[in-house]
Design a protein around this motif. Structure first.
Motif, PDB file in Angstrom:
ATOM      1  N   ASP A  79     -20.575  -0.908  60.428  1.00 18.45           N
ATOM      2  CA  ASP A  79     -19.521  -1.922  60.490  1.00 18.45           C
ATOM      3  C   ASP A  79     -18.229  -1.384  61.097  1.00 18.45           C
ATOM      4  N   GLY A  80     -18.251  -0.135  61.562  1.00 18.76           N
ATOM      5  CA  GLY A  80     -17.081   0.454  62.200  1.00 18.76           C
ATOM      6  C   GLY A  80     -16.169   1.208  61.252  1.00 18.76           C
ATOM      7  N   SER A  81     -16.485   1.200  59.961  1.00 16.13           N
ATOM      8  CA  SER A  81     -15.663   1.937  59.001  1.00 16.13           C
ATOM      9  C   SER A  81     -15.987   3.422  59.070  1.00 16.13           C
ATOM     10  N   ARG A  82     -14.946   4.231  59.035  1.00 15.94           N
ATOM     11  CA  ARG A  82     -15.133   5.678  59.075  1.00 15.94           C
ATOM     12  C   ARG A  82     -15.485   6.163  57.676  1.00 15.94           C
ATOM     13  N   ALA A  83     -16.490   7.045  57.577  1.00 13.92           N
ATOM     14  CA  ALA A  83     -16.921   7.569  56.277  1.00 13.92           C
ATOM     15  C   ALA A  83     -16.669   9.065  56.211  1.00 13.92           C
ATOM     16  N   GLU A  84     -16.310   9.519  55.018  1.00 15.53           N
ATOM     17  CA  GLU A  84     -16.036  10.932  54.829  1.00 15.53           C
ATOM     18  C   GLU A  84     -17.281  11.778  55.008  1.00 15.53           C
TER      19      GLU A  84
END
Length: 288
Positions: A79-84
């Motif tokens: 969804d385009g969210s950056r994840a750690e």
């Protein structure tokens, strides 16, 4: 026909999968995409049917000078969210970096969750990564929620294994409504503002678990989740259900190994290069 004359220049990519978690990977050292622009690339590329289709996208990049890292990654959910962090993604990134000559078989690379130690087996598809230490462990959370207008009560446990995870132990995984319950817990106010991933776990034998996961960012059940497998093993060990070594069967039927020993956390499993190709940004509506 000159394809580039019709479709514009293509961007080379590699399609990797780890236990059914699939990722579009690009070597950004030469491409030089700005991290701020990456979400606008990720969403159309990861979109199923209209793009390449994947659970997430990984950009391998130069490490800062003197950091002691072979490379860094920029990891994004579909969804385009950056994840750690992403456990299966980390194994895929490590094996691809070794295959491309970016890093030796044993190396350390940088993520938003911290440095990750990786060991690629040159003679098989197996990769072992040492993840960051689990934190924010909470046991026996009594959770009440409304699911499709019906009151539902669950006992959850939670831990951060690079990203936040909630875990519930169930008797029968096949009958669990992973999408409805997972989505409800993922957005529950208890886990605000970041939300959480949701794991449903069954104990299937001594040192053996089966797992189904609803992933934040993918917003659906996935075939596997590495950090979810680690979270499930951590909590199972805390509850006395397993020991230091746990074999976890994922929805895709693959097995992940989790080792919790001497304060260190390891995840082991397969990582495969499925295919390589080139996507056309112009065709996907991505601006140059």
């Amino acid at each position: 026909m000159d394809l580039e004359a019709v479709c514009g220049p293509s961007v080379p990519f590699f399609k990797m999968q780890g236990c059914g978690n699939d990722f579009v990977c690009v070597d950004n050292r030469e491409l030089g995409y700005d991290p701020e622009a990456m979400p606008d690339i990720v969403v159309p590329v990861c979109r199923k049917a209209f793009g390449v289709g994947a659970d997430g996208m990984i950009f391998l990049d130069h490490a800062p000078e003197g950091a002691g890292l072979a490379y860094i990654w920029h990891f994004f959910n579909a969804d385009g969210s950056r994840a750690e962090m992403c456990g299966n993604g980390s194994r895929c990134a490590a094996r691809l970096a070794w295959m491309l000559g970016i890093a030796p078989a044993s190396h350390v690379f940088g993520t938003d969750a911290g440095p990750i130690e990786a060991a690629v087996d040159p003679d098989s598809n197996l990769v072992t990564v040492r993840l960051t230490s689990p934190k924010d462990l909470r046991l026996n959370i009594d959770m009440e929620m409304e699911v499709e207008g019906r009151h539902h009560q669950m006992t959850l446990h939670s831990v951060n294994t690079g990203v936040p995870h909630a875990v519930a132990f169930v008797d029968n995984l096949e009958t669990v409504d992973v999408w409805q319950l997972g989505r409800t817990v993922r957005h529950h106010e208890f886990f605000n503002p970041a939300g959480t991933n949701m794991n449903f776990v069954a104990v299937t034998g001594k040192g053996q678990l089966s797992l189904r996961t609803y992933e934040r960012g993918v917003e659906d059940e996935t075939y596997a989740c590495g950090t979810g497998a680690v979270a499930s093993a951590v909590i199972a060990k805390e509850l006395g259900l397993t020991g230091e070594e746990t074999a976890i069967t994922t929805t895709g039927g693959e097995e992940l190994g989790v080792i919790l020993r001497d304060g260190k956390t390891y995840l082991r499993g397969a990582a495969e290069l499925v295919f390589r190709g080139g996507f056309y940004p112009q065709s996907l509506g991505i601006e140059s």
